[in-house]
Design a protein around this motif. Structure first.
Motif, PDB file in Angstrom:
ATOM      1  N   GLY A   1      41.890  77.939  58.096  1.00 18.67           N
ATOM      2  CA  GLY A   1      41.502  78.687  59.146  1.00 18.67           C
ATOM      3  C   GLY A   1      42.655  78.874  60.056  1.00 18.67           C
TER       4      GLY A   1
ATOM      5  N   ALA B   1      34.779  82.632  57.233  1.00 13.42           N
ATOM      6  CA  ALA B   1      35.764  83.558  57.720  1.00 13.42           C
ATOM      7  C   ALA B   1      35.041  84.353  59.004  1.00 13.42           C
ATOM      8  CB  ALA B   1      35.969  84.706  56.613  1.00 13.42           C
TER       9      ALA B   1
ATOM     10  N   VAL C   1      38.116  80.933  63.702  1.00 16.88           N
ATOM     11  CA  VAL C   1      39.057  81.787  62.774  1.00 16.88           C
ATOM     12  C   VAL C   1      39.314  83.428  63.380  1.00 16.88           C
ATOM     13  CG1 VAL C   1      39.197  82.708  60.386  1.00 16.88           C
ATOM     14  CG2 VAL C   1      38.408  80.380  60.462  1.00 16.88           C
TER      15      VAL C   1
ATOM     16  N   SER D   1      35.668  80.816  49.326  1.00 20.13           N
ATOM     17  CA  SER D   1      36.994  81.801  49.675  1.00 20.13           C
ATOM     18  C   SER D   1      37.207  82.184  48.208  1.00 20.13           C
ATOM     19  CB  SER D   1      38.080  80.960  49.786  1.00 20.13           C
ATOM     20  OG  SER D   1      38.476  79.680  48.977  1.00 20.13           O
TER      21      SER D   1
ATOM     22  N   SER E   1      41.970  84.485  58.564  1.00 25.00           N
ATOM     23  CA  SER E   1      41.239  84.276  57.196  1.00 25.00           C
ATOM     24  C   SER E   1      42.024  84.347  55.993  1.00 25.00           C
ATOM     25  CB  SER E   1      39.826  85.384  57.073  1.00 25.00           C
ATOM     26  OG  SER E   1      40.479  86.625  56.975  1.00 25.00           O
TER      27      SER E   1
END
Length: 295
Positions: free
Chosen positions: A76, A266, A271, A235, A277
């Motif tokens: 992050g 995210a 973040v 992710s 991200s």
């Protein structure tokens, strides 16, 4: 300008450290190269065998090595750092040369039949120290985690590898992590190969919250809003690698991996307000393979 100069200096120092590490690895392994065509050593047979699994007796090939990558300071982060990466895999000797992706965990292919491999997998997740990075001020430390699990790997055709890992965390997080990847493997010229493909990661709440959640005490100390991070799709990304096999024992490679954080990871204020991200890693490495035998 000051931050840029410091980052450039840090990258230069770490690059020199990697060069020295790879040179040291070469010096250590070169002593065994003269006997590379022979079995390096023999181990006694295990006292028992596990049901449903083939006997471990026979010849095995070990791949060991070291690499280094320039990767985000923490998952992050918008800044990056250099870190050393160990390489370790074991497979049945005589099976198809093993392709190894930069995201693969350390693994042992206990089941190696045709185009299918499976076995235990292990990944070490380093600790996250809040006093090392200004972005983490007030969020507290996260201890190192040890992820234990297994992998399955299948080649539907000789140029396509499909791999999945499922691991359980112990230590810094106690959640579940699943990685799925695919790699198209294309020989460019003799000994030179390029590969590329998509990646996807899923994490449970217990694997997500320690790194992206913000409780009331942390919010007061850090200035970030409270945030209850849940698990889910973590992710999606894409990676590419180029490798060169110097001889049957030695291989060198370079790679780039891009990862886009999703979901609660995210959306974490860590973040969104202090990081990014978009996560990119660039790395290099070298590995050495040798054989051993179990009676």
């Amino acid at each position: 300008m000051k931050n840029f100069d410091e980052a450039a200096l840090r990258l230069t120092v770490n690059a020199r450290w990697t060069t020295a590490s790879l040179a040291a690895l070469g010096a250590i392994m070169a002593t065994a190269q003269s006997a590379s065509a022979q079995t390096a050593f023999t181990l006694p047979a295990p006292p028992f065998e596990l049901p449903m699994l083939p006997s471990p007796s026979g010849n095995w090939t070990v791949m060991v090595g070291i690499g280094g990558d320039y990767t985000p300071d923490f998952v992050g982060s918008k800044n990056s750092k250099f870190r050393p990466i160990p390489i370790f895999t074991i497979r049945r000797a005589g099976s198809v040369d093993q392709f190894r992706g930069p995201r693969d965990s350390a693994s042992i292919a206990l089941l190696d039949v045709g185009n299918f491999r499976a076995g235990p997998a292990f990944k070490y997740v380093s600790s996250r120290k809040s006093d090392k990075y200004a972005e983490l001020t007030g969020l507290g430390d996260v201890k190192a985690a040890y992820e234990l699990g297994g992998f399955v790997e299948y080649y539907p055709v000789d140029w396509l590898r499909l791999r999945s890992e499922l691991r359980q965390g112990v230590g810094g997080h106690t959640g579940t992590v699943a990685d799925v990847s695919a790699d198209v493997i294309v020989p460019l010229i003799q000994r030179l190969t390029i590969s590329a493909g998509p990646r996807f990661t899923w994490k449970s709440t217990k694997a997500t919250a320690p790194y992206f959640g913000v409780d009331a005490a942390q919010a007061l100390a850090s200035g970030l809003p409270t945030y209850d991070a849940k698990g889910g799709a973590h992710s999606v990304g894409f990676g590419s690698q180029i490798s060169y096999r110097i001889n049957p024992q030695w291989e060198v490679h370079a790679y780039v991996e891009y990862e886009k954080l999703l979901g609660d990871a995210a959306d974490s204020p860590l973040v969104k307000l202090r990081g990014s991200s978009n996560q990119t890693t660039v790395g290099i490495g070298a590995s050495y393979s040798f054989d051993f035998r179990i009676r």
